[in-house]
Design a protein around this motif. Structure first.
Motif, PDB file in Angstrom:
ATOM      1  N   ILE A 122       2.093  65.480 -21.347  1.00 60.19           N
ATOM      2  CA  ILE A 122       0.756  66.049 -21.481  1.00 60.19           C
ATOM      3  C   ILE A 122       0.686  67.350 -20.694  1.00 60.19           C
ATOM      4  O   ILE A 122       1.023  67.402 -19.506  1.00 60.19           O
ATOM      5  CB  ILE A 122      -0.304  65.065 -20.949  1.00 60.19           C
ATOM      6  CG1 ILE A 122      -0.168  63.699 -21.646  1.00 60.19           C
ATOM      7  CG2 ILE A 122      -1.703  65.625 -21.133  1.00 60.19           C
ATOM      8  CD1 ILE A 122      -0.952  62.595 -20.962  1.00 60.19           C
ATOM      9  N   SER A 181      -5.944  68.354 -24.821  1.00 56.84           N
ATOM     10  CA  SER A 181      -4.645  68.679 -24.231  1.00 56.84           C
ATOM     11  C   SER A 181      -3.546  68.753 -25.283  1.00 56.84           C
ATOM     12  O   SER A 181      -3.472  67.901 -26.174  1.00 56.84           O
ATOM     13  CB  SER A 181      -4.244  67.608 -23.204  1.00 56.84           C
ATOM     14  OG  SER A 181      -5.227  67.441 -22.224  1.00 56.84           O
ATOM     15  N   TYR A 186      -6.549  60.599 -21.238  1.00 55.36           N
ATOM     16  CA  TYR A 186      -6.423  62.031 -20.970  1.00 55.36           C
ATOM     17  C   TYR A 186      -7.261  62.829 -21.971  1.00 55.36           C
ATOM     18  O   TYR A 186      -7.628  62.307 -23.036  1.00 55.36           O
ATOM     19  CB  TYR A 186      -4.951  62.462 -21.029  1.00 55.36           C
ATOM     20  CG  TYR A 186      -4.266  62.203 -22.352  1.00 55.36           C
ATOM     21  CD1 TYR A 186      -4.147  63.213 -23.307  1.00 55.36           C
ATOM     22  CD2 TYR A 186      -3.731  60.948 -22.653  1.00 55.36           C
ATOM     23  CE1 TYR A 186      -3.516  62.967 -24.523  1.00 55.36           C
ATOM     24  CE2 TYR A 186      -3.099  60.710 -23.865  1.00 55.36           C
ATOM     25  CZ  TYR A 186      -3.006  61.725 -24.791  1.00 55.36           C
ATOM     26  OH  TYR A 186      -2.391  61.484 -25.997  1.00 55.36           O
ATOM     27  N   LEU A 202      -6.500  63.126 -15.928  1.00 52.07           N
ATOM     28  CA  LEU A 202      -5.557  62.136 -16.436  1.00 52.07           C
ATOM     29  C   LEU A 202      -5.720  60.878 -15.602  1.00 52.07           C
ATOM     30  O   LEU A 202      -5.600  60.923 -14.380  1.00 52.07           O
ATOM     31  CB  LEU A 202      -4.139  62.694 -16.358  1.00 52.07           C
ATOM     32  CG  LEU A 202      -3.009  61.930 -17.042  1.00 52.07           C
ATOM     33  CD1 LEU A 202      -1.878  62.892 -17.406  1.00 52.07           C
ATOM     34  CD2 LEU A 202      -2.469  60.828 -16.135  1.00 52.07           C
ATOM     35  N   CYS A 203      -6.032  59.760 -16.244  1.00 52.99           N
ATOM     36  CA  CYS A 203      -6.302  58.519 -15.526  1.00 52.99           C
ATOM     37  C   CYS A 203      -5.394  57.414 -16.034  1.00 52.99           C
ATOM     38  O   CYS A 203      -5.362  57.141 -17.243  1.00 52.99           O
ATOM     39  CB  CYS A 203      -7.765  58.125 -15.706  1.00 52.99           C
ATOM     40  SG  CYS A 203      -8.243  56.586 -14.876  1.00 52.99           S
ATOM     41  N   THR A 212      -1.201  69.882 -18.615  1.00 52.51           N
ATOM     42  CA  THR A 212      -2.405  69.893 -17.788  1.00 52.51           C
ATOM     43  C   THR A 212      -2.481  71.215 -17.031  1.00 52.51           C
ATOM     44  O   THR A 212      -1.559  72.044 -17.089  1.00 52.51           O
ATOM     45  CB  THR A 212      -2.389  68.743 -16.767  1.00 52.51           C
ATOM     46  OG1 THR A 212      -1.457  69.054 -15.711  1.00 52.51           O
ATOM     47  CG2 THR A 212      -1.984  67.430 -17.422  1.00 52.51           C
ATOM     48  N   HIS A 256       0.020  67.839 -26.261  1.00 55.86           N
ATOM     49  CA  HIS A 256       0.862  66.739 -25.799  1.00 55.86           C
ATOM     50  C   HIS A 256       1.918  66.417 -26.846  1.00 55.86           C
ATOM     51  O   HIS A 256       1.837  66.867 -27.993  1.00 55.86           O
ATOM     52  CB  HIS A 256       0.025  65.498 -25.473  1.00 55.86           C
ATOM     53  CG  HIS A 256      -0.811  64.998 -26.608  1.00 55.86           C
ATOM     54  ND1 HIS A 256      -1.984  65.585 -27.003  1.00 55.86           N
ATOM     55  CD2 HIS A 256      -0.645  63.935 -27.451  1.00 55.86           C
ATOM     56  CE1 HIS A 256      -2.516  64.934 -28.015  1.00 55.86           C
ATOM     57  NE2 HIS A 256      -1.715  63.925 -28.319  1.00 55.86           N
TER      58      HIS A 256
END
Length: 226
Positions: free
Chosen positions: A134, A157, A153, A2-3, A136, A159
């Motif tokens: 989200i 995932s 992301y 995740l950025c 993770t 979400h």
């Protein structure tokens, strides 16, 4: 991985986009959802063919192309043109996963959704709820960013978007097919690239060890890419 990419758009730029979107032709967001997602989706979206959506999407794509951190994290091969959504009056999007394959508008080419992105356009203090949640490997992560900030992301995932109970949450969203399909490999390349950039700033781009690490990075990318 995740950025969060802060300041993809400035606060003023995000406000300008939001102002222009007020005149958009908003539609029921369920029209673009699959059979399962329709049951948990309650929002509004601009139609992909809407000229306003296309113009604003092109502006965002141009900014992404100039952003080094986005390129480092995503290693983009193809990007699905940004879309725009709006949540208000209890609007939400229940737990779902994004579609794996999408047809790129205009070209008919397929895009494999490796990464999903949300660009927040509304100031976080102007609405309640609306967190992007989200799932993770470290548990559920709640993301609610400032206007102009983006989160990237894995599209695989699970979400959801929590219900907006006050104000409205306006955002852009899109998907990326990366040159490196494997998420773990992509994450390693990102960490390596960020370390190289930091070392180059301290030691100089001509430093022997910086050059050696840069060679390792590109040889890994050559082996793992496409």
């Amino acid at each position: 991985m995740l950025c969060v990419i802060e300041g993809l758009l400035s606060t003023e730029e995000a406000g300008q986009v939001r102002h222009r979107l007020r005149g958009g032709q908003w539609q029921d967001g369920r029209s673009t959802a699959g059979a399962l997602a329709q049951q948990v989706k309650s929002n509004q979206q601009l139609a992909p063919a809407d000229p306003l959506a296309q113009q604003l999407g092109e502006q965002i794509l141009a900014r992404l192309g100039q952003h080094a951190l986005f390129t480092s994290a995503a290693l983009p091969e193809k990007i699905y043109p940004p879309r725009f959504n709006r949540y208000a009056n209890g609007g939400r999007y229940g737990t779902h996963v994004d579609g794996a394959m999408m047809v790129l508008p205009g070209s008919g080419e397929l895009l494999r959704s490796d990464l999903s992105a949300t660009l927040f356009l509304s100031p976080a203090d102007e609405y309640e709820g609306g967190e992007l949640i989200i799932e993770t490997e470290f548990g559920a992560q709640q993301v609610k960013l400032n206007a102009g900030d983006l989160v990237l992301y894995p599209s695989s995932s699970l979400h959801q978007v929590a219900a907006v109970t006050r104000g409205e949450r306006v955002a852009a969203f899109f998907w990326v097919q990366s040159m490196v399909r494997d998420a773990a490999q992509r994450s390693l390349l990102f960490d390596l690239d960020q370390s190289i950039q930091a070392l180059a700033g301290k030691l100089g781009v001509d430093d022997a060890e910086v050059l050696r690490l840069n060679g390792v990075y590109h040889n890994l990318l050559r082996g793992w890419g496409l």
